[in-house]
Design an enzyme around this catalytic site. Structure first.
Site, PDB file in Angstrom:
ATOM      1  N   ASP A 180      16.257   3.885   0.028  1.00  0.00           N
ATOM      2  CA  ASP A 180      16.056   2.238  -0.719  1.00  0.00           C
ATOM      3  C   ASP A 180      16.289   2.541  -1.907  1.00  0.00           C
ATOM      4  O   ASP A 180      15.899   3.721  -3.060  1.00  0.00           O
ATOM      5  CB  ASP A 180      14.036   3.054  -0.350  1.00  0.00           C
ATOM      6  CG  ASP A 180      13.724   1.324  -0.722  1.00  0.00           C
ATOM      7  OD1 ASP A 180      13.884   0.309   0.191  1.00  0.00           O
ATOM      8  OD2 ASP A 180      12.977   1.372  -1.711  1.00  0.00           O
ATOM      9  N   GLU A 201      24.750  21.409   5.006  1.00  0.00           N
ATOM     10  CA  GLU A 201      24.018  22.489   6.128  1.00  0.00           C
ATOM     11  C   GLU A 201      23.462  21.938   6.646  1.00  0.00           C
ATOM     12  O   GLU A 201      23.099  22.155   7.748  1.00  0.00           O
ATOM     13  CB  GLU A 201      22.641  22.536   4.515  1.00  0.00           C
ATOM     14  CG  GLU A 201      21.577  24.153   4.799  1.00  0.00           C
ATOM     15  CD  GLU A 201      20.409  24.328   3.825  1.00  0.00           C
ATOM     16  OE1 GLU A 201      20.891  24.001   2.609  1.00  0.00           O
ATOM     17  OE2 GLU A 201      19.863  24.177   4.202  1.00  0.00           O
TER      18      GLU A 201
HETATM   19  C1  GLC Z   1      14.066  -2.270  -0.052  1.00  0.00           C
HETATM   20  C2  GLC Z   1      13.838  -2.201   0.953  1.00  0.00           C
HETATM   21  C3  GLC Z   1      12.589  -3.835   0.203  1.00  0.00           C
HETATM   22  C4  GLC Z   1      11.450  -3.047  -0.728  1.00  0.00           C
HETATM   23  C5  GLC Z   1      12.061  -2.700  -1.648  1.00  0.00           C
HETATM   24  C6  GLC Z   1      11.175  -1.944  -2.520  1.00  0.00           C
HETATM   25  O1  GLC Z   1      15.086  -3.403  -0.781  1.00  0.00           O
HETATM   26  O2  GLC Z   1      14.537  -2.776   1.665  1.00  0.00           O
HETATM   27  O3  GLC Z   1      12.650  -4.374   1.904  1.00  0.00           O
HETATM   28  O4  GLC Z   1      10.590  -4.509  -0.253  1.00  0.00           O
HETATM   29  O5  GLC Z   1      13.368  -1.878  -1.316  1.00  0.00           O
HETATM   30  O6  GLC Z   1      11.065  -0.706  -2.036  1.00  0.00           O
END
Ligand code: GLC
Length: 537
Positions: A210, A274
């Site tokens: 993310d 790994e």
């Molecule tokens: C990313 C995710 C989104 C979330 C953001 C904050 O963009 O896809 O859904 O709100 O990160 O974590």
């Protein structure tokens, strides 16, 4: 470049179709109206029957759910809303039994404000080691009453929140409940390396990272040059500024895509190797070359190609993205990925105009996506042709809605319709209402109704995924040859497959070859508008 002589065996992800499960909205086993892990386990055969290779699960970890799980309070446990660690183990085991890989979501840019580290930080003094895991700074102004800089949250409003009446503020590029970690502090990476191993040891095959481009901020924390936020979380409208984009195109900003972020992925690479695992970066950058930097040989394995979903329904736009993507990934020796939908953007049916035309175009775009080299990411409900839903204000839950008053991303997160003719379409075990209401007219879109109907979107995806196995191979290569069938037509050859998409308003003659599949009826050897076809030869 040729991958034909690649001495390495093909890793599972190279040509994979990865199916994204939005955990809250896939299937509810408990009857509380919210999807859960046991519900997913019970419905994994849907993913298998579709012909996908892997599932990517959005965050299911302990969380106060202010950003629906992207605010993690404990990276090593499952939120009770979704089940237990045993449920996670059962899900992974069942997926493996079915031959599906499992990709879990890793949220390293920020924690929840409920994370033990952030609680300890608030309880500790300014300048303490506890606070040094986050980005606390002194406010500006005579009484520190102004934020330390002008940064705007992706969800709208200032990216800083003041700690009570003190002169300290903390940074959150997203919601107030999502404090950003300080990745210049080695403790932070050490913790996440443990988290990687924790899920790899439980059997995860990969990670979706993310906000992968956000971990490091320019050390000065200088003002951003644009006063207005470059990003709006409201994904509802078609115009560029209202699209969900975490980071601006073409603009150098001090919070995104800093060169030092790549050092983090260089430390993760050996761990992933790994275990024979992969990671895919969510990196919104200013160019295909900047995006491709995340998949250099010693970094991550894949990066989402958001340019593909940002392209309009326009043959020239599609051609440009294909050319630029392939060139940029070739330059770093990697293979591309293709994405049309996810839980942050307006569904393709609606993006391409909505109604029957939008659906026809979304089906056609899916055939283009699935014919391209590399991996394809699908988002649950895409295979049913679900449109974006205009969620009533009283049901909206996206944090960006609360921060900006813009509709946000709830409309692409409406729970899956499985069967029956009225809500909740067997989303849960009883008649209980799901967490976001489903439209009353989704009866014809359920899995049950589309199953076995050759004209349905579900059967189109199933056939495409089946055929794709023959064409998406190392031998077909990482390149495509664009064919010139006129300005309104996207046409390319990839190995033995030719794909043609008619983005214009008049029929076009298909090139020589045996039609294998089309997204709508063919007119002899002619392709109607808003339609795509695959041909062999
Ligand atoms: C990313 C995710 C989104 C979330 C953001 C904050 O963009 O896809 O859904 O709100 O990160 O974590």
């Amino acid at each position: 470049m040729s991958h034909v002589n690649d001495p390495q065996p093909t890793p599972w992800w190279r040509h994979a179709v990865v199916y994204q499960v939005y955990v809250r909205s896939f299937a509810d086993s408990s009857g509380d109206g919210i999807g859960d892990l046991a519900g997913i386990t019970a419905h994994l055969t849907h993913v298998k029957d579709l012909g996908a290779d892997a599932v990517w699960l959005t965050p299911f970890y302990t969380s106060p759910q202010h950003d629906h799980g992207y605010d993690v309070a404990d990276y090593r446990d499952v939120d009770r809303l979704f089940g237990t660690l045993d449920d996670a183990d059962r899900l992974i085991a069942r997926a493996h039994e079915l031959g599906l890989k499992v990709v879990v979501d890793l949220v390293p840019n920020h924690t929840s404000w409920d994370h033990a580290w952030f609680r300890a930080a608030l309880a500790a003094e300014p300048g303490s080691p506890e606070r040094a895991r986050y980005l606390f700074r002194t406010g500006r102004g005579e009484h520190a009453e102004l934020p330390p800089n002008n940064w705007q949250s992706v969800f709208g409003g200032p990216a800083w929140t003041r700690v009570g009446e003190t002169d300290q503020w903390y940074l959150h590029l997203f919601d107030t409940s999502q404090p950003d970690l300080d990745w210049r502090n080695p403790e932070v990476n050490a913790m996440f390396q443990d988290v990687l191993r924790f899920w790899l040891d439980r059997g995860a095959d990969g990670f979706r990272v993310d906000v992968a481009h956000g971990l490091l901020k320019e050390e000065s924390l200088r003002d951003q040059t644009r006063e207005a936020p470059s990003i709006a979380a409201a994904a509802q409208h078609h115009e560029e500024p209202d699209r969900f984009q975490v980071g601006a195109h073409e603009v150098d900003e001090p919070m995104w895509d800093q060169p030092e972020v790549h050092d983090v992925y260089r430390t993760w690479h050996p761990i992933l190797e790994e275990y024979g695992a992969m990671a895919v970066a969510e990196a919104w950058t200013r160019s295909p070359a900047h995006t491709a930097a995340y998949v250099r040989a010693d970094e991550l394995q894949q990066t989402f190609n958001f340019d593909w979903l940002l392209a309009d329904w326009d043959a020239a736009a599609f051609r440009r993205v294909i050319t630029d993507t392939i060139e940029a990934t070739r330059a770093v020796g990697a293979w591309p990925t293709w994405v049309l939908n996810n839980h942050d953007v307006v569904r393709s049916v609606t993006r391409y105009g909505g109604g029957p035309t939008g659906l026809a175009r979304a089906r056609a775009a899916a055939l283009a996506t699935l014919a391209l080299p590399g991996a394809a990411y699908l988002y649950q409900g895409e295979e049913l042709g679900l449109p974006e839903v205009d969620v009533a204000p009283e049901h909206r839950q996206d944090p960006s809605w609360f921060r900006t008053g813009k509709p946000g991303r709830d409309g692409c997160r409406v729970p899956m319709p499985w069967s029956g003719s009225a809500p909740p379409y067997a989303f849960g075990p009883g008649p209980g209402a799901p967490w976001i209401p489903q439209p009353a007219d989704w009866g014809p879109l359920t899995v049950e109704r589309q199953h076995g109907d050759p004209s349905s979107t579900l059967e189109l995806y199933r056939r495409a995924l089946r055929l794709r196995r023959e064409f998406a191979t190392d031998a077909a290569g990482a390149e495509v040859e664009l064919l010139d069938l006129g300005p309104q037509v996207l046409a390319f050859r990839h190995g033995a497959l030719t794909a043609v998409v008619n983005c214009g308003a008049t029929e076009v003659l298909l090139p020589d070859g045996v039609p294998l599949l089309s997204s709508g009826p063919l007119d002899g050897h002619r392709l109607r508008p808003h339609t795509a076809a695959w041909l062999r030869g």
